[in-house]
Structures are given as C-alpha cells and as structure tokens.
Design an enzyme around this catalytic site. Sequence first.
Site, PDB file in Angstrom:
ATOM      1  N   SER A   9       0.813  -1.221   0.000  1.00 15.40           N
ATOM      2  CA  SER A   9       0.000   0.000   0.000  1.00 15.40           C
ATOM      3  C   SER A   9       0.843   1.266   0.000  1.00 15.40           C
ATOM      4  CB  SER A   9      -0.900   0.011   1.245  1.00 15.40           C
ATOM      5  OG  SER A   9      -0.081   0.040   2.416  1.00 15.40           O
ATOM      6  N   ILE A  11       3.581   4.099  -1.930  1.00 16.83           N
ATOM      7  CA  ILE A  11       3.316   5.010  -3.049  1.00 16.83           C
ATOM      8  C   ILE A  11       3.245   4.260  -4.372  1.00 16.83           C
ATOM      9  CG2 ILE A  11       5.739   5.665  -3.585  1.00 16.83           C
ATOM     10  CD1 ILE A  11       2.729   8.027  -3.423  1.00 16.83           C
ATOM     11  N   ALA A  12       4.070   3.212  -4.539  1.00 11.83           N
ATOM     12  CA  ALA A  12       4.101   2.505  -5.817  1.00 11.83           C
ATOM     13  C   ALA A  12       2.784   1.748  -6.049  1.00 11.83           C
ATOM     14  CB  ALA A  12       5.295   1.551  -5.872  1.00 11.83           C
ATOM     15  N   ASN A  38       7.164   2.388   4.019  1.00 12.41           N
ATOM     16  CA  ASN A  38       8.256   3.370   3.973  1.00 12.41           C
ATOM     17  C   ASN A  38       7.794   4.660   3.325  1.00 12.41           C
ATOM     18  OD1 ASN A  38      10.032   1.704   5.226  1.00 12.41           O
ATOM     19  ND2 ASN A  38      11.286   1.263   3.428  1.00 12.41           N
ATOM     20  N   ALA A  42       8.651   8.896   4.318  1.00  9.68           N
ATOM     21  CA  ALA A  42       9.577   9.732   3.532  1.00  9.68           C
ATOM     22  C   ALA A  42       9.495  11.178   3.995  1.00  9.68           C
ATOM     23  CB  ALA A  42       9.244   9.620   2.052  1.00  9.68           C
ATOM     24  N   GLN A  43      10.649  11.752   4.232  1.00  7.48           N
ATOM     25  CA  GLN A  43      10.686  13.093   4.820  1.00  7.48           C
ATOM     26  C   GLN A  43      11.050  14.143   3.779  1.00  7.48           C
ATOM     27  OE1 GLN A  43      13.680  12.702   7.839  1.00  7.48           O
ATOM     28  NE2 GLN A  43      12.306  11.712   9.284  1.00  7.48           N
ATOM     29  N   GLY A  45      11.464  14.493   0.349  1.00  6.39           N
ATOM     30  CA  GLY A  45      10.573  14.889  -0.720  1.00  6.39           C
ATOM     31  C   GLY A  45      10.755  14.096  -1.990  1.00  6.39           C
ATOM     32  N   ASP A 210       9.731  -9.587   2.205  1.00  7.84           N
ATOM     33  CA  ASP A 210       8.821 -10.684   1.842  1.00  7.84           C
ATOM     34  C   ASP A 210       8.623 -10.801   0.325  1.00  7.84           C
ATOM     35  OD1 ASP A 210       8.383 -10.993   4.599  1.00  7.84           O
ATOM     36  OD2 ASP A 210       6.651  -9.656   4.552  1.00  7.84           O
ATOM     37  N   ARG A 278      25.397   9.506  -0.682  1.00  5.59           N
ATOM     38  CA  ARG A 278      25.174   8.843   0.616  1.00  5.59           C
ATOM     39  C   ARG A 278      26.200   7.772   0.939  1.00  5.59           C
ATOM     40  NH1 ARG A 278      18.617   8.473   0.590  1.00  5.59           N
ATOM     41  NH2 ARG A 278      18.365  10.684   0.977  1.00  5.59           N
TER      42      ARG A 278
HETATM   43  C1  LIG Z   1      12.474   7.038   6.766  1.00  7.35           C
HETATM   44  C2  LIG Z   1      12.518   7.071   5.278  1.00  7.35           C
HETATM   45  C3  LIG Z   1      12.596   8.285   4.622  1.00  7.35           C
HETATM   46  C4  LIG Z   1      12.633   8.324   3.222  1.00  7.35           C
HETATM   47  N1  LIG Z   1      12.646   9.533   2.599  1.00  7.35           N
HETATM   48  C5  LIG Z   1      12.564   9.568   1.246  1.00  7.35           C
HETATM   49  C6  LIG Z   1      12.421  10.801   0.563  1.00  7.35           C
HETATM   50  O1  LIG Z   1      12.378  11.866   1.172  1.00  7.35           O
HETATM   51  N2  LIG Z   1      12.325  10.766  -0.784  1.00  7.35           N
HETATM   52  C7  LIG Z   1      12.355   9.605  -1.508  1.00  7.35           C
HETATM   53  O2  LIG Z   1      12.263   9.644  -2.739  1.00  7.35           O
HETATM   54  N3  LIG Z   1      12.471   8.431  -0.869  1.00  7.35           N
HETATM   55  C8  LIG Z   1      12.557   8.385   0.471  1.00  7.35           C
HETATM   56  N4  LIG Z   1      12.654   7.180   1.103  1.00  7.35           N
HETATM   57  C9  LIG Z   1      12.560   5.955   0.304  1.00  7.35           C
HETATM   58  C10 LIG Z   1      11.116   5.765  -0.144  1.00  7.35           C
HETATM   59  O3  LIG Z   1      10.254   6.193   0.873  1.00  7.35           O
HETATM   60  C11 LIG Z   1      10.808   4.329  -0.481  1.00  7.35           C
HETATM   61  O4  LIG Z   1      11.799   3.777  -1.285  1.00  7.35           O
HETATM   62  C12 LIG Z   1       9.485   4.249  -1.244  1.00  7.35           C
HETATM   63  O5  LIG Z   1       8.502   4.934  -0.516  1.00  7.35           O
HETATM   64  C13 LIG Z   1       9.098   2.818  -1.455  1.00  7.35           C
HETATM   65  O6  LIG Z   1       7.779   2.787  -1.898  1.00  7.35           O
HETATM   66  P1  LIG Z   1       7.102   1.398  -2.210  1.00  7.35           P
HETATM   67  O7  LIG Z   1       5.678   1.695  -2.497  1.00  7.35           O
HETATM   68  O8  LIG Z   1       7.897   0.677  -3.218  1.00  7.35           O
HETATM   69  O9  LIG Z   1       7.257   0.562  -0.855  1.00  7.35           O
HETATM   70  P2  LIG Z   1       6.713   0.892   0.604  1.00  7.35           P
HETATM   71  O10 LIG Z   1       6.247   2.275   0.710  1.00  7.35           O
HETATM   72  O11 LIG Z   1       7.725   0.454   1.563  1.00  7.35           O
HETATM   73  O12 LIG Z   1       5.421  -0.037   0.699  1.00  7.35           O
HETATM   74  C14 LIG Z   1       5.534  -1.441   0.771  1.00  7.35           C
HETATM   75  C15 LIG Z   1       4.182  -1.998   1.138  1.00  7.35           C
HETATM   76  O13 LIG Z   1       4.191  -3.421   1.048  1.00  7.35           O
HETATM   77  C16 LIG Z   1       3.649  -3.972   2.243  1.00  7.35           C
HETATM   78  N5  LIG Z   1       4.158  -5.335   2.418  1.00  7.35           N
HETATM   79  C17 LIG Z   1       5.441  -5.748   2.598  1.00  7.35           C
HETATM   80  N6  LIG Z   1       5.473  -7.095   2.716  1.00  7.35           N
HETATM   81  C18 LIG Z   1       4.195  -7.528   2.592  1.00  7.35           C
HETATM   82  C19 LIG Z   1       3.570  -8.803   2.660  1.00  7.35           C
HETATM   83  N7  LIG Z   1       4.257  -9.952   2.860  1.00  7.35           N
HETATM   84  N8  LIG Z   1       2.227  -8.879   2.508  1.00  7.35           N
HETATM   85  C20 LIG Z   1       1.474  -7.765   2.327  1.00  7.35           C
HETATM   86  N9  LIG Z   1       2.020  -6.522   2.280  1.00  7.35           N
HETATM   87  C21 LIG Z   1       3.353  -6.418   2.406  1.00  7.35           C
HETATM   88  C22 LIG Z   1       4.104  -2.993   3.296  1.00  7.35           C
HETATM   89  O14 LIG Z   1       3.419  -3.144   4.518  1.00  7.35           O
HETATM   90  C23 LIG Z   1       3.767  -1.692   2.562  1.00  7.35           C
HETATM   91  O15 LIG Z   1       2.380  -1.451   2.583  1.00  7.35           O
HETATM   92  C24 LIG Z   1      12.629   7.120   2.491  1.00  7.35           C
HETATM   93  C25 LIG Z   1      12.569   5.901   3.154  1.00  7.35           C
HETATM   94  C26 LIG Z   1      12.502   5.866   4.531  1.00  7.35           C
HETATM   95  C27 LIG Z   1      12.436   4.549   5.222  1.00  7.35           C
END
Ligand SMILES: Cc1cc2nc3c(=O)[nH]c(=O)nc-3n(C[C@H](O)[C@H](O)[C@H](O)COP(=O)(O)OP(=O)(O)OC[C@H]3O[C@@H](n4cnc5c(N)ncnc54)[C@H](O)[C@@H]3O)c2cc1C
Length: 496
Positions: A9, A11-12, A38, A42-43, A45, A210, A278
């Site tokens: 759930s 952003i992707a 995550n 995200a802080q 931007g 996972d 980084r």
């Molecule tokens: C503290 C922090 C600050 C950040 N700041 C920035 C920023 O300022 N700018 C930037 O570009 N990036 C930033 N990043 C990186 C960025 O936030 C992430 O790379 C990005 O949001 C990932 O998005 P996603 O949708 O791929 O995964 P996520 O947002 O991590 O979502 C993954 C989802 O999958 C679910 N999931 C996982 N395993 C399972 C399972 N087995 N069954 C069901 N659901 C599952 C999780 O619960 C979650 O809902 C930051 C990361 C962190 C941790």
Amino acid sequence: MKKVVIVGSGIAGATVALYLEGQADVTIICKGNQEDSNSMLAQGGVAAVMQAKRLEKEQEPDNEASHVADTLSAGVFHNQKKAVEKMVHEGPQVIQDLIDLGMTFDTTIDGQLNMGLEGAHSHKRILHAGGDQTGLQLTSFVHEQLSKVNWLSHTFALDFVVEEGKVRGVSYLDTNNQRQTIDADEVVLASGGIGHLFQDTSNDQTITGDGIAMAIRAGCDLSDMEFLQFHPSLLDGGKKVHPILISEAVRGAGAILVDENDCPIMVGRSSKLDLAPRDVVSRVVNEQIQAGHQIYLDISRVTNFSQQFPAIASYLKQNNIDFETSQRIPIKPGMHFLMGGVKTDFSGHTKLGNLYAVGEVAFTGVHGANRLASNSLLEGLSFARSVADAILSDKENSSASEQVQQVTQSSTKMRLPNRADLVKRTSDALGIIRKPETIRQFQDWLSTFDYHILDQTCTNRHQIETANLCLVAETIANAALARTQSLGAHYLLPEE
Ligand SMILES: Cc1cc2nc3c(=O)[nH]c(=O)nc-3n(C[C@H](O)[C@H](O)[C@H](O)COP(=O)(O)OP(=O)(O)OC[C@H]3O[C@@H](n4cnc5c(N)ncnc54)[C@H](O)[C@@H]3O)c2cc1C
C-alpha cells in the site's frame, strides 16, 4: 474488468491503483494498516524538474539533463541511462496529475513550488509537503483518491500461485492467520525493500523483504542485490529510542556532520562535503564511529529548524533529546534502501507472465550503485503509471478464477535461526564495509538452516518473515561475493 491484486500500500502500489481506478477490479493487500509503509515515512521529498522559475541565486535554471546527470553520477554510472531518462521525464507528469487532483506541495510566499536541496543534486529540485512530512501527505493523498479499491489490511502475502509460467493469484494469511488464496488476472508486487534484515534501519516495521523472497521462490530474475543504501544519519538516541531518519534535507538546509569535539568530519573527504553521495558520507560516519567517536549533526546554521522540520523536532522533544540548546543531534548510519530487486522492463513486467513489480521491490536500473536522494518516490510514481498502462493495454484477460490451482500443500519443515542472531550476523557481513572472508563465513552459517520453501502449514508470521529474510540475505551474500570490485554502495575490502 480485469481482476488486479496489488501487494503493498505504499506510493508505488497505491499509484498503480490510482491509474486503474474504475477501469479494473483492484484489491490491495497490505501486511499492517494501510499507513504502514516506507512511503509514509519519507521526509525529504520528491526530486523533479517542474519547470520552476529560475531561482535567484542559481546560475542555470534546472533541466532534465542535469537531473539525469546527477542521478548517473551518484549511481557511479552503473545505472541504465534510458530508465533514468524515462523517470526524470515522466515523473513530473505524474506529479502534475496529482497536483491537478488537489495534492498540495509546499510553496514560497509568492506561490511557487518551494524546491529544496539534497545531497548530490546540483539544483534545488526537491518538492516537499508539510516540511518533512512529504511521504505521509503524498501517500495519504493517493489513498484518499482510491474509492473503488478493496482493501485487505493485516493480510500477509506468502507466495504467488504460479501455473505454467503465469501468476494466477496470491496466497496469504488473513487477519485470523488462516491461509487463503486470492485469484487474479494480473498481480502487482509493490512490497518495498528489506530494511529489517539489518540491526539499524530507517524502515517501517513491515519491511522484511517478503516480496523479494516471494519472487525468488517463484523463479523471477533479480539484479543488483549487492547494492544496499545505508543512510548516514539515523537518530542515535540510545537503545530505548527508535532510530528515526534525520533527513538529508537537514544537511541541504545547512547542517554539517561533526564529532564530539565539533570537528567537521567531511572536510577533505569529498569536494561536496556534507552533501556528497550517501555511500561516501555513510562510510566516513561509519569509520569515525568505529574509531570511537560520537557523531552529530550540527544544526546551528539551519534557520528555524523546528518550523522547517516539524516532525523531526517533535520526535526529538518527545524523546527528551536536546537539540535546541546544544544545536546538535546524535546520529549513526543505518540500512535505508535497496537499489536492486526484481528485474523488470520499463512497464514493470517481470519474467513471469501476469506478474509486475514496481517501486523499491523492483529493479528498473534507475538507481545504479547508489540512489540519488529523493529519486525513489519519483521512481515509484513514474513507473506505477507505466504498470497501470501496461495492465490496461495487455491483451490477455483470462478469467483467472477458473484456472487457479490451490497452492501445493507442502509441509516441508523449516529450520530457522533466531531473528536477532540473523540480523546481527547480516549487519556484520553485509553492512557498509564488507570482507569476502566474513561473507563466506556468513554463507556457511546460513547453509546450516532450511528456509528455501515456506512450510505450508506454518501460520506464524514471525517465522515466515525470518525465512524470507534468510532467503534475501543469502541472495545478497551471493551477489556481494560475485562482485569482486567495490562500486558505489558495495564496498569490499581486499582479501587479507
Ligand atoms: C524514513 C525514510 C525516509 C525516506 N525519505 C525519502 C524521501 O524523502 N524521498 C524519496 O524519494 N524516498 C525516500 N525514502 C525511500 C522511499 O520512501 C521508499 O523507497 C518508497 O517509498 C518505497 O515505496 P514502495 O511503495 O515501493 O514501498 P513501501 O512504501 O515500503 O510499501 C511497501 C508496502 O508493502 C507492504 N508489504 C510488505 N510485505 C508484505 C507482505 N508480505 N504482505 C502484504 N504486504 C506487504 C508494506 O506493509 C507496505 O504497505 C525514504 C525511506 C525511509 C524509510
């Protein structure tokens, strides 16, 4: 209508659902609450060239070529340039779509987007919302648009249902920890990274690799798993304080890294000083800590810290960490982001039919050997739209429900290590500095356990996560040994 199941759930996954809204029957599975990701944390931007007006102090206005060049340079030119160009070009259009839907980013007093600066960016191009609450505001905004999605929260995805090379559904543990299967015409893996494989991490508690493990078990190709990004500045508030991220935007706003004697530690280490990529900054911080120093962010040059970074300031106050009098925040590095992942094409297709991957779990080639700050929200947004487009245009639309086979009931017993032991050993072997000998010892230790296939009778979430983490650790260890030269975030000491 196609039946689409999205795992994750963040952003992707949410953005794929947004572009499918009303055009497909979408279910989002997430392990915790909708908010646990995550993305919500995200802080800093989102990096994007948004046709901003020429900024007064800048010689050149920002442009796509500059964003591409910064991304390639931070990634040590290990990136796939075409993927970077796609992200840099298409990401701003997705952001504009969100702005048109009502998403608000921070603006200056004259109403222009207020662009911030982060490490290794040569222009101010970071859009932010609520100061340091960009992820929360952006992801919540996208969630709010999803009126037609079926949500399966507190639902733990276990494996894909695969039939003749095609994914037909997902097996999962429901809210009562009962095993179930959901069928689908298309499955989108958007389960994020692997943060909790390491002792110190900025990641949400649900991020335990996972999805990567599911993809490995299903036979997907993975790439670049040796490239892990360690963020230089997680809060070091002692054992009882969760080590939240202290955003790179704080350094972008003027903070510098110092030791306990107020001696700046980045001088002489990079021409970009505290805003070096980084991997470079994390190695210096790590080296200083190993040498017995305590490292701080000196925030004395940051104007209005509490207004610029309200969430960080509030967390520090809640945990009685003085920053107002001392003007210093204690920090340490920690696991932050996975550059590698499940290999996809530009539309998110994986090797398996009907399975897409997007966001941090996917390998698109944009990040190279080290991700440029604020590029991952951008990657999630831009590639999510491509995935949705591909799902809507892919011709095959078989009625999956009639073809689903139940997951084979295998009662293969797993033999798993203690989680704390696994995480400690992984941190030692696959952290910021790696030694081939230590990695080989780690592989030997891992080989004494059985975790490659999930025990289909197991309904213990902690054990399943541990099995997944073992599989991910093994994959990273193999990739780290296979790359015999240091590159970007993969830093290998020579054999002794
Ligand atoms: C503290 C922090 C600050 C950040 N700041 C920035 C920023 O300022 N700018 C930037 O570009 N990036 C930033 N990043 C990186 C960025 O936030 C992430 O790379 C990005 O949001 C990932 O998005 P996603 O949708 O791929 O995964 P996520 O947002 O991590 O979502 C993954 C989802 O999958 C679910 N999931 C996982 N395993 C399972 C399972 N087995 N069954 C069901 N659901 C599952 C999780 O619960 C979650 O809902 C930051 C990361 C962190 C941790």
